[in-house]
Design a protein around this motif. Structure first.
Motif, PDB file in Angstrom:
ATOM      1  N   ARG A 100      29.749  13.223  41.563  1.00  0.00           N
ATOM      2  CA  ARG A 100      29.805  11.900  40.749  1.00  0.00           C
ATOM      3  C   ARG A 100      31.608  11.753  41.017  1.00  0.00           C
ATOM      4  NH1 ARG A 100      27.798  16.417  37.366  1.00  0.00           N
ATOM      5  NH2 ARG A 100      28.751  17.034  36.202  1.00  0.00           N
ATOM      6  N   ALA A 101      31.746   9.885  39.993  1.00  0.00           N
ATOM      7  CA  ALA A 101      32.655   9.040  39.956  1.00  0.00           C
ATOM      8  C   ALA A 101      33.419   9.210  38.534  1.00  0.00           C
ATOM      9  CB  ALA A 101      32.991   7.988  40.570  1.00  0.00           C
ATOM     10  N   GLY A 102      34.477   9.090  38.571  1.00  0.00           N
ATOM     11  CA  GLY A 102      34.576   8.845  36.535  1.00  0.00           C
ATOM     12  C   GLY A 102      36.164   9.367  36.434  1.00  0.00           C
ATOM     13  N   GLU A 103      35.759   9.328  35.304  1.00  0.00           N
ATOM     14  CA  GLU A 103      36.809  10.215  34.692  1.00  0.00           C
ATOM     15  C   GLU A 103      36.481  11.807  34.269  1.00  0.00           C
ATOM     16  OE1 GLU A 103      39.143   8.581  31.902  1.00  0.00           O
ATOM     17  OE2 GLU A 103      40.434   7.298  33.002  1.00  0.00           O
ATOM     18  N   PHE A 104      37.845  13.269  35.284  1.00  0.00           N
ATOM     19  CA  PHE A 104      37.399  13.907  34.699  1.00  0.00           C
ATOM     20  C   PHE A 104      38.479  15.339  34.222  1.00  0.00           C
ATOM     21  CE2 PHE A 104      33.942  12.146  37.967  1.00  0.00           C
ATOM     22  CZ  PHE A 104      33.589  12.956  37.456  1.00  0.00           C
ATOM     23  N   THR A 105      37.981  16.092  33.328  1.00  0.00           N
ATOM     24  CA  THR A 105      39.781  17.122  34.075  1.00  0.00           C
ATOM     25  C   THR A 105      39.306  17.701  34.333  1.00  0.00           C
ATOM     26  OG1 THR A 105      38.290  19.313  32.366  1.00  0.00           O
ATOM     27  CG2 THR A 105      39.635  17.305  30.824  1.00  0.00           C
ATOM     28  N   VAL A 106      40.316  18.990  34.895  1.00  0.00           N
ATOM     29  CA  VAL A 106      40.955  19.439  36.028  1.00  0.00           C
ATOM     30  C   VAL A 106      39.365  20.575  35.439  1.00  0.00           C
ATOM     31  CG1 VAL A 106      42.792  19.149  36.581  1.00  0.00           C
ATOM     32  CG2 VAL A 106      42.134  21.044  35.041  1.00  0.00           C
ATOM     33  N   GLU A 107      39.253  21.017  34.674  1.00  0.00           N
ATOM     34  CA  GLU A 107      37.087  22.052  34.240  1.00  0.00           C
ATOM     35  C   GLU A 107      35.932  21.799  35.467  1.00  0.00           C
ATOM     36  OE1 GLU A 107      39.053  25.700  31.906  1.00  0.00           O
ATOM     37  OE2 GLU A 107      38.642  23.778  30.747  1.00  0.00           O
ATOM     38  N   GLU A 108      36.153  20.411  34.383  1.00  0.00           N
ATOM     39  CA  GLU A 108      35.242  19.907  34.511  1.00  0.00           C
ATOM     40  C   GLU A 108      34.767  19.531  35.534  1.00  0.00           C
ATOM     41  OE1 GLU A 108      35.000  16.714  30.757  1.00  0.00           O
ATOM     42  OE2 GLU A 108      35.270  16.211  32.135  1.00  0.00           O
ATOM     43  N   VAL A 109      32.257  19.597  35.941  1.00  0.00           N
ATOM     44  CA  VAL A 109      32.193  20.321  37.474  1.00  0.00           C
ATOM     45  C   VAL A 109      32.842  17.968  38.059  1.00  0.00           C
ATOM     46  CG1 VAL A 109      29.910  20.459  38.756  1.00  0.00           C
ATOM     47  CG2 VAL A 109      31.344  21.575  36.626  1.00  0.00           C
ATOM     48  N   VAL A 110      32.570  18.127  38.889  1.00  0.00           N
ATOM     49  CA  VAL A 110      32.432  16.544  39.844  1.00  0.00           C
ATOM     50  C   VAL A 110      31.915  16.200  41.326  1.00  0.00           C
ATOM     51  CG1 VAL A 110      34.984  16.114  38.821  1.00  0.00           C
ATOM     52  CG2 VAL A 110      34.778  17.336  41.328  1.00  0.00           C
TER      53      VAL A 110
ATOM     54  N   LYS B 291      27.286  25.966  44.741  1.00  0.00           N
ATOM     55  CA  LYS B 291      28.816  25.834  44.099  1.00  0.00           C
ATOM     56  C   LYS B 291      29.243  24.630  43.661  1.00  0.00           C
ATOM     57  CE  LYS B 291      29.613  29.652  47.236  1.00  0.00           C
ATOM     58  NZ  LYS B 291      29.580  31.471  46.541  1.00  0.00           N
ATOM     59  N   GLU B 292      29.728  25.382  42.415  1.00  0.00           N
ATOM     60  CA  GLU B 292      30.185  23.637  41.357  1.00  0.00           C
ATOM     61  C   GLU B 292      31.379  23.367  41.913  1.00  0.00           C
ATOM     62  OE1 GLU B 292      29.366  24.402  37.260  1.00  0.00           O
ATOM     63  OE2 GLU B 292      27.375  24.067  37.523  1.00  0.00           O
ATOM     64  N   LEU B 293      32.355  22.449  41.574  1.00  0.00           N
ATOM     65  CA  LEU B 293      33.311  22.444  42.591  1.00  0.00           C
ATOM     66  C   LEU B 293      34.190  21.209  41.867  1.00  0.00           C
ATOM     67  CD1 LEU B 293      33.934  21.465  46.052  1.00  0.00           C
ATOM     68  CD2 LEU B 293      32.984  23.554  45.913  1.00  0.00           C
ATOM     69  N   THR B 294      35.071  22.032  41.086  1.00  0.00           N
ATOM     70  CA  THR B 294      36.054  21.127  39.994  1.00  0.00           C
ATOM     71  C   THR B 294      37.743  20.437  40.644  1.00  0.00           C
ATOM     72  OG1 THR B 294      37.519  23.138  39.350  1.00  0.00           O
ATOM     73  CG2 THR B 294      35.176  22.119  38.131  1.00  0.00           C
ATOM     74  N   LEU B 295      38.097  20.127  40.112  1.00  0.00           N
ATOM     75  CA  LEU B 295      40.017  18.810  40.744  1.00  0.00           C
ATOM     76  C   LEU B 295      40.343  20.462  40.501  1.00  0.00           C
ATOM     77  CD1 LEU B 295      40.224  16.173  38.467  1.00  0.00           C
ATOM     78  CD2 LEU B 295      38.563  16.029  40.632  1.00  0.00           C
ATOM     79  N   MET B 296      40.542  21.091  39.880  1.00  0.00           N
ATOM     80  CA  MET B 296      41.879  22.523  40.102  1.00  0.00           C
ATOM     81  C   MET B 296      40.231  23.618  41.401  1.00  0.00           C
ATOM     82  SD  MET B 296      42.814  24.905  36.821  1.00  0.00           S
ATOM     83  CE  MET B 296      41.245  25.812  36.892  1.00  0.00           C
ATOM     84  N   GLN B 297      41.490  24.479  41.939  1.00  0.00           N
ATOM     85  CA  GLN B 297      40.864  25.527  42.620  1.00  0.00           C
ATOM     86  C   GLN B 297      42.210  26.829  42.082  1.00  0.00           C
ATOM     87  OE1 GLN B 297      41.702  25.575  46.966  1.00  0.00           O
ATOM     88  NE2 GLN B 297      40.960  23.105  46.738  1.00  0.00           N
ATOM     89  N   LYS B 298      42.141  27.686  42.653  1.00  0.00           N
ATOM     90  CA  LYS B 298      42.912  28.650  42.240  1.00  0.00           C
ATOM     91  C   LYS B 298      42.943  29.339  43.975  1.00  0.00           C
ATOM     92  CE  LYS B 298      42.360  30.237  37.328  1.00  0.00           C
ATOM     93  NZ  LYS B 298      42.819  30.975  37.019  1.00  0.00           N
ATOM     94  N   TRP B 299      44.517  29.544  43.681  1.00  0.00           N
ATOM     95  CA  TRP B 299      45.305  30.854  45.058  1.00  0.00           C
ATOM     96  C   TRP B 299      45.832  31.912  44.205  1.00  0.00           C
ATOM     97  CZ3 TRP B 299      42.233  30.183  49.662  1.00  0.00           C
ATOM     98  CH2 TRP B 299      42.773  31.369  50.615  1.00  0.00           C
ATOM     99  N   PRO B 300      45.380  32.963  45.392  1.00  0.00           N
ATOM    100  CA  PRO B 300      45.934  34.173  45.754  1.00  0.00           C
ATOM    101  C   PRO B 300      47.904  33.894  45.846  1.00  0.00           C
ATOM    102  CG  PRO B 300      44.660  34.838  46.920  1.00  0.00           C
ATOM    103  CD  PRO B 300      44.073  33.043  46.302  1.00  0.00           C
ATOM    104  N   VAL B 301      48.908  33.655  45.515  1.00  0.00           N
ATOM    105  CA  VAL B 301      50.093  33.700  46.058  1.00  0.00           C
ATOM    106  C   VAL B 301      50.577  34.304  46.742  1.00  0.00           C
ATOM    107  CG1 VAL B 301      50.777  32.826  43.511  1.00  0.00           C
ATOM    108  CG2 VAL B 301      51.486  34.755  43.901  1.00  0.00           C
ATOM    109  N   ARG B 302      50.214  35.763  46.515  1.00  0.00           N
ATOM    110  CA  ARG B 302      51.045  36.872  47.928  1.00  0.00           C
ATOM    111  C   ARG B 302      50.184  36.469  49.326  1.00  0.00           C
ATOM    112  NH1 ARG B 302      54.924  40.048  46.033  1.00  0.00           N
ATOM    113  NH2 ARG B 302      54.600  40.427  43.766  1.00  0.00           N
ATOM    114  N   ARG B 303      49.407  35.597  49.432  1.00  0.00           N
ATOM    115  CA  ARG B 303      48.100  35.366  51.048  1.00  0.00           C
ATOM    116  C   ARG B 303      48.925  33.798  51.164  1.00  0.00           C
ATOM    117  NH1 ARG B 303      42.876  36.053  49.486  1.00  0.00           N
ATOM    118  NH2 ARG B 303      42.023  34.278  50.811  1.00  0.00           N
ATOM    119  N   GLY B 304      49.528  33.701  52.336  1.00  0.00           N
ATOM    120  CA  GLY B 304      49.284  32.402  52.812  1.00  0.00           C
ATOM    121  C   GLY B 304      48.062  31.962  53.036  1.00  0.00           C
ATOM    122  N   ARG B 305      47.977  30.033  52.604  1.00  0.00           N
ATOM    123  CA  ARG B 305      46.584  29.293  52.785  1.00  0.00           C
ATOM    124  C   ARG B 305      46.033  29.139  54.035  1.00  0.00           C
ATOM    125  NH1 ARG B 305      44.530  26.693  48.621  1.00  0.00           N
ATOM    126  NH2 ARG B 305      43.807  24.924  49.893  1.00  0.00           N
ATOM    127  N   PRO B 306      45.070  29.127  54.094  1.00  0.00           N
ATOM    128  CA  PRO B 306      44.577  29.185  55.769  1.00  0.00           C
ATOM    129  C   PRO B 306      45.069  28.429  56.683  1.00  0.00           C
ATOM    130  CG  PRO B 306      42.871  29.306  54.692  1.00  0.00           C
ATOM    131  CD  PRO B 306      43.686  29.876  53.651  1.00  0.00           C
TER     132      PRO B 306
END
Length: 588
Positions: free
Chosen positions: A162-172, A182-197
């Motif tokens: 979907r296009a439009g205005e969303f908060t970081v928690e809303e499914v886009v 799998k539902e995707l939002t504007l935000m994702q989480k990542w554990p800090v002690r692991r380098g991103r692949p």
């Protein structure tokens, strides 16, 4: 959810029992005040917890609750222009709740939940996507367009978007994968002690151009490279980091104030919003993320601040941006490691630091690099890390400096003597080095000028010879030197004062393009080469040293970019004319 009770409190270390179901590096909430902590050791059902907030007043018997997730950061729109503490809590939101002094146990989301962002999809329903693919964009600030990427571990077909205005928690978007939707939002989480692949690490062949002459010409850092800036108090570490944040060819700047004095961070917070980004004229803050973890905040949180900062930096690198991360300073971070290691009663290494100090530093610096990111289009991004080291008394033989030097490839050694002489940047040219030079020789000679490396080498040789000659001068005086050696001393002085000395508060001199650096290098070298030739043909040394054109060479650093060619030609002609006149009058 695993819950236990406090058995022992020792400063930032809390030992809890009854935690059999908890895992290493889980985030926990300690006591009824819900202080944030992280499990760093497990022995049976006893967990050793590093608490990131003040623990005074806690006692045995209080509850401990595991959140059953590792210490993670929230990545999404809203990061840029934010000011966080060491565990990614936004300081402006905490201030609204607790006033000017941080209260304990404050729970606020890292990204604002009420802000709406304009999301523009770049894929459509039915498209195949994999980890790292961009599904749409959000214009976060005037300067930064954030690319919303498919989180790691998700691959499949876009079912809806979907296009439009969303908060970081809303499914886009919804992606149909082998394991269901799998539902995707504007935000994702990542554990800090692991380098991103990423897909692939690329060799460091391009310089990170900074506009600082002593760095670009003598000791360049590669895009995706690592550099250390050790120096005693007052030698200008913070000034150099500010200059690099302002001028380095980076799209995004992540500045970590790790255990620095509060006043110093206040300077950064006051300056950055006012500083204009030279490339766009917008405030520099529009492409900066600040992590303010001052020395009066709990020591343990410093340990997390470095990881929080580099994870945010990796996220922007994955979008294909060039990111510069400033860590000021890793010595304070090492102090946090030493504190925790002592509390855990581990066998101390040198000067009380833990034996694993070197490997922890390496894990941090290893996360820098020029990489091809995940995803079908294979974007190229670079993360360059510049770490300041504050050795006690400026003694770089201490463990943190030595461990850092074994890892990094660029060493900008700051010198308090130069700083007291008002020579800035106070980088000592005799003991600094860059191991990227050989890799970047081709780039400099191809992109800037074919004689770049030869000119640099000529200047370095003169400076080294000057250091040797100075020893002789100290013993027997200047008059004992031959005319050739005295000319060398003069040429080296010209390199030091006209080329290496740079005024960061002067509107023109604060930044020097590579083209201008090359011209300055040529002029300084031309003075020595032509004078040396004239001297050997019988010209007067006194006249060569006191030529008026030397003043012009010295002032060349203040010439604006549009007038360079014209001024260079004029100085070059004057130099030839004045060297010729050094003979004429002698003949009479």
């Amino acid at each position: 959810m695993s819950t236990g009770v406090i058995k022992k409190v020792a400063g930032p270390l809390v030992i809890a029992e009854g935690m059999r179901d908890a895992n290493m590096f889980d985030v926990v909430r300690v006591s009824n005040q819900r202080l944030i902590g992280e499990i760093i050791e497990m022995h049976g059902d006893e967990a050793s917890i590093q608490v990131y907030e003040e623990t005074s007043g806690l006692g045995p018997g209080e509850p401990v609750e595991s959140m059953e997730v590792p210490m993670s950061v929230e990545l999404g729109p809203g990061l840029i222009t934010s000011i966080y503490d060491g565990i990614q809590r936004p300081l402006d939101d905490i201030m609204k709740i607790s006033g000017n002094n941080l209260k304990r146990g404050v729970e606020v989301p890292s990204l604002k939940r009420d802000l709406k962002w304009e999301f523009v999809p770049t894929v459509k329903a039915g498209d195949e996507v994999e980890s790292g693919d961009v599904i749409g964009t959000v214009q976060e600030t005037v300067l930064v367009q954030q690319k919303i990427m498919v989180p790691y571990g998700i691959k499949g077909t876009v079912k809806e978007i979907r296009a439009g205005e969303f908060t970081v928690e809303e499914v886009v978007a919804v992606v149909e994968t082998d394991n269901g939707e799998k539902e995707l939002t504007l935000m994702q989480k990542w554990p800090v002690r692991r380098g991103r692949p990423y897909k692939k690490k690329l060799p460091p062949e391009m310089p990170l151009v900074t506009g600082q002459r002593v760095i670009d010409t003598f000791f360049p850092i590669a895009k995706g490279g690592v550099a250390a800036v050790p120096g005693p108090f007052g030698s200008g570490k913070t000034v150099i980091q500010h200059q690099l944040a302002k001028w380095a060819e980076a799209d995004i700047v992540v500045y970590i104030g790790c255990g620095e004095r509060g006043n110093e961070m206040t300077d950064v917070l006051n300056e950055f919003p006012e500083l204009k980004d030279p490339k766009t004229g917008q405030p520099l803050m529009q492409r900066t993320v600040l992590i303010a973890n001052t020395s009066d905040m709990p020591v343990a949180a410093r340990e997390a601040s470095i990881y929080t900062g580099i994870t945010i930096a990796e996220y922007f690198r994955d979008m294909g941006y060039s990111v510069a991360l400033m860590a000021d300073s890793t010595s304070r971070w090492a102090e946090a490691l030493r504190e925790m290691s002592g509390r855990l009663e581990e066998m101390p290494g040198e000067e009380g630091y833990p034996a694993y100090l070197g490997s922890r530093l390496a894990q941090f610096y290893e996360r820098a690099g020029h990489v091809t990111s995940l995803g079908k289009e294979g974007r190229e991004g670079a993360l360059s890390v510049i770490g300041a080291v504050s050795p006690p008394g400026g003694d770089t033989s201490e463990p943190v400096s030595q461990a850092t030097l074994r890892i990094v490839k660029v060493f900008w050694g700051l010198d308090s003597e130069l700083a007291y002489k008002r020579h800035f940047p106070a980088i000592n040219w005799l003991n600094s080095y860059s191991l990227y030079l050989d890799d970047m020789e081709k780039w400099f000679n191809g992109e800037v000028a074919s004689d770049w490396m030869a000119g640099r080498q000529k200047m370095m040789t003169l400076l080294q010879e000057e250091a040797e000659l100075e020893e002789i001068v100290k013993m027997v005086g200047m008059d004992a030197l031959s005319p050739t050696d005295r000319l060398k001393m003069e040429a080296a002085r010209s390199i030091r004062e006209d080329f290496l000395h740079q005024n960061s508060f002067h509107e023109v001199d604060t930044y020097t393009s590579l083209k201008k650096q090359h011209m300055m290098m040529q002029l300084v070298n031309a003075f020595y080469d032509r004078s040396a030739e004239a001297l050997s043909n019988g010209a007067s040394l006194q006249k060569l040293i006191s030529m008026p054109v030397r003043e012009q060479i010295g002032r060349f650093k203040y010439v604006t970019e549009d007038a360079l060619d014209e001024e260079y030609k004029e100085v070059d002609e004057n130099l030839n004319a004045e060297i010729a006149s050094a003979f004429e009058k002698e003949d009479r």
